[in-house]
Motif scaffolding. Structure first.
Motif, mmCIF file in Angstrom:
data_model
loop_
_atom_site.group_PDB
_atom_site.id
_atom_site.type_symbol
_atom_site.label_atom_id
_atom_site.label_comp_id
_atom_site.label_asym_id
_atom_site.label_seq_id
_atom_site.Cartn_x
_atom_site.Cartn_y
_atom_site.Cartn_z
ATOM 1 N N SER A 168 3.026 -24.365 6.017
ATOM 2 C CA SER A 168 2.993 -25.830 6.066
ATOM 3 C C SER A 168 3.991 -26.407 7.051
ATOM 4 O O SER A 168 4.185 -27.623 7.105
ATOM 5 C CB SER A 168 3.280 -26.413 4.674
ATOM 6 O OG SER A 168 4.552 -26.015 4.202
ATOM 7 N N LYS A 198 -5.332 -29.760 8.650
ATOM 8 C CA LYS A 198 -3.876 -29.873 8.722
ATOM 9 C C LYS A 198 -3.395 -31.204 8.153
ATOM 10 O O LYS A 198 -2.355 -31.285 7.532
ATOM 11 C CB LYS A 198 -3.381 -29.687 10.157
ATOM 12 C CG LYS A 198 -3.883 -30.683 11.187
ATOM 13 C CD LYS A 198 -3.162 -30.438 12.521
ATOM 14 C CE LYS A 198 -3.657 -31.338 13.638
ATOM 15 N NZ LYS A 198 -4.959 -30.914 14.163
ATOM 16 N N MET A 201 -4.092 -31.028 4.248
ATOM 17 C CA MET A 201 -3.146 -30.151 3.585
ATOM 18 C C MET A 201 -1.801 -30.836 3.427
ATOM 19 O O MET A 201 -1.165 -30.776 2.375
ATOM 20 C CB MET A 201 -2.981 -28.859 4.387
ATOM 21 C CG MET A 201 -1.976 -27.891 3.759
ATOM 22 S SD MET A 201 -1.791 -26.394 4.746
ATOM 23 C CE MET A 201 -0.868 -27.032 6.138
ATOM 24 N N TRP A 202 -1.364 -31.524 4.479
ATOM 25 C CA TRP A 202 -0.053 -32.164 4.404
ATOM 26 C C TRP A 202 -0.060 -33.368 3.475
ATOM 27 O O TRP A 202 0.962 -33.719 2.914
ATOM 28 C CB TRP A 202 0.411 -32.541 5.805
ATOM 29 C CG TRP A 202 1.129 -31.386 6.403
ATOM 30 C CD1 TRP A 202 0.597 -30.350 7.097
ATOM 31 C CD2 TRP A 202 2.521 -31.116 6.287
ATOM 32 N NE1 TRP A 202 1.563 -29.451 7.443
ATOM 33 C CE2 TRP A 202 2.761 -29.900 6.964
ATOM 34 C CE3 TRP A 202 3.590 -31.763 5.692
ATOM 35 C CZ2 TRP A 202 4.025 -29.328 7.047
ATOM 36 C CZ3 TRP A 202 4.846 -31.202 5.781
ATOM 37 C CH2 TRP A 202 5.053 -30.001 6.455
ATOM 38 N N VAL A 205 0.657 -31.790 0.165
ATOM 39 C CA VAL A 205 2.069 -31.422 0.100
ATOM 40 C C VAL A 205 2.921 -32.657 -0.125
ATOM 41 O O VAL A 205 3.871 -32.659 -0.891
ATOM 42 C CB VAL A 205 2.485 -30.688 1.387
ATOM 43 C CG1 VAL A 205 3.997 -30.481 1.422
ATOM 44 C CG2 VAL A 205 1.776 -29.353 1.480
ATOM 45 N N GLU A 210 6.082 -29.388 -2.761
ATOM 46 C CA GLU A 210 5.857 -28.762 -1.462
ATOM 47 C C GLU A 210 5.829 -27.245 -1.585
ATOM 48 O O GLU A 210 4.999 -26.577 -0.987
ATOM 49 C CB GLU A 210 6.951 -29.202 -0.494
ATOM 50 C CG GLU A 210 6.763 -28.631 0.894
ATOM 51 C CD GLU A 210 7.783 -29.205 1.861
ATOM 52 O OE1 GLU A 210 7.829 -28.710 2.984
ATOM 53 O OE2 GLU A 210 8.513 -30.122 1.482
ATOM 54 N N ALA A 214 2.637 -24.958 -0.621
ATOM 55 C CA ALA A 214 2.760 -23.930 0.412
ATOM 56 C C ALA A 214 2.394 -22.557 -0.131
ATOM 57 O O ALA A 214 1.719 -21.760 0.538
ATOM 58 C CB ALA A 214 4.178 -23.930 0.968
ATOM 59 N N VAL A 217 -1.378 -22.227 -0.353
ATOM 60 C CA VAL A 217 -1.999 -21.968 0.940
ATOM 61 C C VAL A 217 -1.728 -20.538 1.383
ATOM 62 O O VAL A 217 -2.616 -19.830 1.881
ATOM 63 C CB VAL A 217 -1.480 -22.974 1.987
ATOM 64 C CG1 VAL A 217 -1.996 -22.605 3.370
ATOM 65 C CG2 VAL A 217 -1.915 -24.383 1.616
ATOM 66 N N TRP A 235 -0.768 -26.439 11.555
ATOM 67 C CA TRP A 235 -0.378 -27.700 12.197
ATOM 68 C C TRP A 235 0.332 -27.335 13.499
ATOM 69 O O TRP A 235 1.529 -27.084 13.534
ATOM 70 C CB TRP A 235 0.559 -28.482 11.285
ATOM 71 C CG TRP A 235 0.873 -29.865 11.827
ATOM 72 C CD1 TRP A 235 0.769 -30.292 13.104
ATOM 73 C CD2 TRP A 235 1.329 -30.977 11.085
ATOM 74 N NE1 TRP A 235 1.129 -31.602 13.217
ATOM 75 C CE2 TRP A 235 1.493 -32.059 11.976
ATOM 76 C CE3 TRP A 235 1.630 -31.187 9.748
ATOM 77 C CZ2 TRP A 235 1.945 -33.310 11.585
ATOM 78 C CZ3 TRP A 235 2.082 -32.425 9.350
ATOM 79 C CH2 TRP A 235 2.229 -33.486 10.263
#
Length: 1155
Positions: A168, A198, A201-202, A205, A210, A214, A217, A235
């Motif tokens: 991440s 990306k 996913m963030w 998070v 977080e 992470a 993933v 990313w």
């Protein structure tokens, strides 16, 4: 008077035999319950009901206060939540040689730091450089980083390893030349053309844990068996170094903007969508885009608003979201469509994984179909005469050729002209000729008001105002303007467009919002002349300043100026020199130690008079006086002043300035002298002693100064309002059939100094019973005024620190009141369409009222004729209060509103101006709000409740109007002035002797009882002994008694009275015929003969007697019934008051009241 009062005797006769009754109650005081407490506490007084409109505002205030306590979107909390995810630590992987290339303009950290300071951004990230991938991997294990920046030539295996361990973590690939980009890993290219994950996913998070995200993933990738293929989901952003270190700031902010977009847009933050797959071009664009945001931030820094609001605007700047393919761009746009302020897009980029030369055109067409007013720039490598350019023009987009030598300039122009970053240009509707350019809301207000109606309509159709306010992060206004529909929402009953309605509505909205934001301004040069408060300098506003800010917030938020049909409630404009100016003045002139060591007040004033205010402050005062030509009150506003429990009322200096000299240099000189006199009063002996008594250190005190426009009009060379005074939440002396909780007001004609200085020319009215005022007769009330021709004394403290030598008492004929006794008509804004809820209300929900030029075409002719026929009529003070002006209602309303806001009873200073034209309103100006001092209970409160008062055989003092609660102990000294001495001797000399005795006893730590005819603290000595607070600040109990042929005027509202209550000093008034109920007649005692019979303690004076008893006096006050007694020696309270009162209480319980 015998042992029992008539009421007590009747009660005992009713019970059968007095002796048996007393024997039944003669139990030890330690086991005997307090009689009145057996009967329960009295029922609370019913709240004084106000007009439904006023009650509605109070109800709304209560609800808003409740919301404010739990609302997660308050200013401070939003401020802390904006840009919560930040790039704090960056790992830079590059060789030593490459670092020299990057840092040729200076050390990279220093360059980034400088840019962050310019942008007023939070702490810049720490950049740690390593020279090899191996060292970078070690540092990643040891320390948590928020971003990795690596040269593209190191990316082959290093990026895969980083993503393997930290999936991440965003990675920026930096190419040092365009040729390096050709060697970009194909998986990174795939990442750019297809990756939407990306961002998604963030977001997960960002909204969750977080580490857990992470790990999930990582586990997913591990199960897939191929970390290498996962690079398409990583990313990763490639960038091209082109010699500009601003690229690094752009990279950091680009990552932060993507991280914070979801949360920050929920608070209204706007987005700029940049869709570009060319690394070269988006690397170039970042410096331009963030550079324009820098300019906008600097423009906001010069705008008229509070410091917190400025920071909010800077932190809520528009975010830049970079997308490199069609799917990612449309996903972001659809999620944040309402927050997108502009789009800059390439004509061709990946769509469905393949390069589509018209993907940008298709995307732009979809966006503009939904939002035709959306600023959108379409760029292409093709020229201005290309098919792409023609299609861009056809759909309403701006076109730019990438081959143009002025591409970046065109990009800047697009941001300033189309997205409205920078000045707003108003144009003629027909010729497009510029009619005016505005950079601030202040300029916009003045220009918009004069703009031709055709131009108003032109800009409304283009939604230019909403765009401009969005670019400035003024989301509330922008959203409201965007939701309105012109002309649909502005059609009159005849079907005619009304751009005049639109103009007035916009002005009302913008002014209301501007005044709300601008409660303190640090530079007068940028202040809107209509602003209620302008602030100069850093630091605090002081006690009065805090109160004025609170009052202005009420006026603006609840539309108090338009709340009542015939009365406008407002606060005079103020210019405040914050405590930072005082600090600079003290430091630059090195005054603190000399002032603390000065031997007297004259030396203090001499020191301060010779000192100089800072040069820039003098310049600002000159600027202020250039537009302010009305008389001014130069008022203290210290840190300690108007505080809870310790109000410091009347301790510091206030000066009234005529401000009438034709020479502005003279007026500036007089104003500077008045400011320095206020500063000097901080170190007067009285002020230092007061600070010591309150437990404050004199060196910790800081002084702000308020320059407040004096309310009034000029008449025959004198300046004064119709009336002024002080209103209190609690009436300590209510008349019969009135409640203390209904509040009261003390009113004087002209300026209010007669009230705060304790002058006798005052009327007192309970706000629940305004038809029964007490005090001076109107025909005998002088008018307190400012003499505009009086010289300004700049060399000494005046005897009364209130107001100064320019204050005069005019004969009653100056108080003759004339007004137009009929309400003026106003019209409100039109109802909105359904898509704009409450268009007739401003941005804060208040009704919009236009008094000048609104709806001219539909004015009613008969009403005009009626107004022309109206004439000024003379009214009496009684008529003013009871019929013409709803003053009692307005004061009750403001007291309740302010009490809710401060969380305690309050005291207001106010001034009233009667209208002089039929279309105007009467004006009620609230000058100050502070906590009202309340009765302080003793730690050893013996008698919680009692009503019975003993006669003179048993008490030296008995009062039905006493303040305090409990027992006042360890008082064995008595200072008193006999009625004969009071009537025949100099009261100024009496005051001097009392001051000397006070100083002596205070030094010995002995509290005393002080008693005299008349009123303590009476400023002019006509109705009492003219002592100052410092002359009797050692007293423990204060008694005022009636003067034969006169009544003791009430003390409420005076600074002297405030200080008595705040220090917990007992206070009693005896035989006040003005207030006492008929049932209380004959119950009060002031036995001067008893004290005359005691031996006098010698002292230097001849007019004042000092008696010292062998044992402390027993002094008890019931703060609820307002009864107070000073028992004679050998006559214990429990036996001669407590037991009799207990018997009476039981009889009342069994048989009802005996009165």
């Amino acid at each position: 008077m015998g042992f029992f009062s008539s009421a007590a005797a009747a009660a005992i006769r009713f019970s059968g035999t007095g002796r048996t009754a007393l024997q039944r109650l003669a139990v030890p005081s330690a086991t005997r319950p307090i009689a009145r407490s057996l009967c329960g506490a009295p029922a609370p007084a019913p709240t004084l009901r106000l007009d439904p409109v006023l009650e509605g505002v109070i109800s709304r205030f209560k609800k808003s206060a409740a919301r404010a306590s739990s609302d997660e979107t308050s200013l401070v909390e939003v401020f802390s939540k904006l840009q919560a995810r930040r790039v704090k630590k960056v790992l830079l992987l590059c060789s030593d040689y490459d670092s020299y290339t990057i840092e040729e303009e200076g050390v990279l950290s220093e360059v980034v730091y400088h840019e962050y300071v310019q942008l007023n951004l939070r702490t810049p990230p720490i950049i740690e450089r390593v020279s090899s991938p191996e060292k970078a991997l070690v540092r990643l294990k040891e320390t948590q980083f928020d971003l990795v920046v690596t040269l593209l030539r190191n990316a082959s295996s290093f990026v895969s390893k980083v993503h393997h361990s930290y999936p991440s973590l965003p990675i920026a690939l930096l190419a040092m030349s365009a040729t390096e980009l050709s060697a970009l890993d194909p998986r990174v290219g795939l990442n750019q053309s297809t990756n939407v994950n990306k961002r998604l996913m963030w977001e997960s998070v960002n909204n969750g844990d977080e580490t857990a995200a992470a790990a999930e993933v990582t586990g997913k990738l591990a199960r897939s068996g191929s970390y290498a293929s996962s690079l398409s989901d990583a990313w990763i952003w490639p960038f091209l170094w082109q010699g500009n270190t601003s690229l690094f700031t752009g990279m950091f902010k680009l990552v932060e903007d993507r991280l914070n977009a979801q949360k920050d847009t929920s608070y209204g933050v706007q987005l700029i969508l940049l869709v570009e797959d060319s690394v070269k071009f988006y690397s170039s664009y970042l410096s331009v885009l963030y550079g324009e945001l820098l300019k906008q931030s600097m423009a906001v820094a010069n705008e008229t608003m509070a410091a917190k609001e400025k920071l909010m605007r800077m932190y809520s700047r528009p975010k830049i979201l970079l997308c490199t393919n069609y799917e990612e761009a449309m996903d972001i746009y659809e999620r944040y469509a309402d927050n997108v302020i502009g789009v800059i897009t390439d004509a061709g980029f990946p769509r469905n994984g393949q390069h589509d030369p018209l993907a940008g055109v298709v995307m732009a067409q979809k966006m503009l179909e939904q939002r035709p007013e959306l600023p959108l720039m379409l760029q292409s490598a093709q020229g201005e005469d290309s098919e792409v350019a023609r299609r861009a023009t056809a759909i309403g987009a701006k076109f730019a050729s990438k081959g143009s030598s002025s591409l970046l300039m065109e990009l800047r122009d697009f941001m300033t002209e189309e997205m409205k970053f920078g000045p707003l240009v108003f144009r003629d509707a027909n010729t497009s000729k510029a009619l005016g350019t505005v950079s601030t809301v202040t300029q916009l207000l003045s220009t918009w008001e004069q703009l031709p109606l055709s131009s108003v309509a032109y800009h409304a159709r283009r939604a230019d105002l909403s765009k401009w306010f969005l670019a400035r992060s003024e989301f509330q206004l922008a959203k409201r303007f965007r939701a309105s529909n012109y002309p649909g929402d502005f059609i009159d009953s005849n079907g005619k467009e009304r751009p005049d309605w639109l103009r007035n509505w916009i002005l009302s909205e913008a002014r209301a919002n501007r005044n709300k934001l601008a409660s303190n301004v640090e530079n007068v040069q940028y202040a809107d002349p209509s602003l209620p408060i302008v602030r100069l300098g850093s630091g605090a506003l002081g006690g009065k300043g805090r109160g004025l800010r609170f009052l202005n917030s009420l006026v603006e938020e609840y539309g108090l100026e338009n709340l009542m049909p015939d009365l406008q409630i407002s606060v005079p404009r103020c210019f405040i020199l914050a405590t930072g100016v005082y600090d600079r003045f003290m430091e630059e002139n090195n005054l603190l130690v000399p002032a603390l060591n000065a031997k007297d007040d004259e030396e203090v004033l001499s020191l301060f008079s010779e000192a100089k205010l800072p040069a820039d402050v003098m310049d600002q005062l000159h600027t202020y006086l250039a537009s302010m030509t009305k008389p001014l009150a130069v008022r203290s506003s210290s840190l300690f002043e108007d505080a809870f429990l310790r109000p410091f009322a009347g301790v510091y200096a206030t000066t009234m300035l005529p401000n009438s000299s034709p020479s502005i240099a003279t007026r500036v000189k007089e104003l500077a002298a008045a400011v320095k006199r206020v500063y000097a009063s901080t170190h007067k002996k009285d002020a230092l002693a007061y600070a010591e008594m309150t437990g404050n250190r004199a060196e910790e005190e800081k002084m702000a100064v308020i320059l407040q426009e004096i309310v009034g009009t000029e008449q025959d060379g004198y300046y004064y309002p119709t009336l002024a005074g002080v209103a209190n939440s609690i009436d300590f002396y209510p008349p019969s059939n009135a409640e203390p909780q209904h509040g009261c007001a003390q009113i004087a004609l002209g300026l209010g100094s007669a009230v705060v200085d304790g002058m006798p020319c005052v009327q007192h009215l309970n706000l629940g019973l305004p038809s029964r005022p007490v005090g001076a007769d109107e025909s005998m009330m002088p008018v307190t005024a400012l003499d505009l021709s009086a010289p300004v004394h700049m060399g000494a403290f005046v005897e009364s620190d209130s107001e100064g030598a320019g204050i005069v008492q005019l004969p009653p004929e100056f108080g003759v009141m004339r007004t137009f006794p009929r309400s003026a008509k106003v019209e409100v804004a039109p109802e909105a369409a359904h898509n704009v809820p409450g268009l007739m209300h401003d941005v804060h929900g208040e009704q919009v009222v236009f008094k000048h030029g609104y709806n001219e075409a539909h004015a009613i002719a008969p009403a005009k004729k009626q107004r022309q026929a109206a004439t000024l009529s003379r009214i009496s003070l009684k008529q003013l209060i009871q019929s013409e002006v709803p003053l009692p209602q307005a004061l009750s309303f403001m007291l309740r509103l302010c009490s809710l806001g401060l969380g305690c009873p309050v005291e207001l200073e106010f001034a009233l101006k009667l209208r002089k034209t039929p279309d105007a309103k009467h004006e009620l100006h609230i000058l100050q709000v502070r906590p009202q001092s309340e009765v302080t209970a003793s730690h050893h409160a013996k008698a919680l409740r009692f009503k019975y008062l003993p006669g003179s055989d048993y008490s030296a003092v008995a009062s039905t109007h006493a303040l305090g609660h409990g027992s006042f102990e360890n008082i064995s000294d008595v200072i008193y002035v006999s009625p004969e001495t009071y009537a025949s001797c100099s009261r100024e000399q009496i005051a001097q002797e009392i001051s000397a005795l006070n100083k002596k006893l205070r030094a010995e730590g002995r509290r005393y009882l002080i008693m005299s005819p008349g009123r303590w603290g009476n400023a002019d000595g006509t109705r009492g002994v003219p002592v100052k607070w410092s002359d009797i600040d050692g007293a423990g109990f204060i008694v005022e008694t009636a003067v034969e042929g006169e009544s003791v005027p009430l003390s409420q509202g005076s600074h002297f009275f405030q200080n008595i209550l705040s220090f917990g000093i007992g206070y009693a008034t005896v035989n006040s015929d003005e207030i006492a109920d008929a049932s209380d007649a004959g119950m009060e005692v002031a036995d001067y003969s008893f004290f005359e019979s005691l031996p006098t303690t010698p002292h230097e004076g001849k007019l004042v007697r000092h008696v010292q008893l062998d044992a402390p006096l027993e002094i008890v006050v019931d703060g609820i019934s307002r009864r107070g007694v000073v028992m004679k020696p050998g006559k214990p309270f429990d036996l001669y008051v407590g037991q009799v009162d207990a018997f009476m209480a039981l009889q009342e319980t069994a048989y009802g009241s005996l009165s």
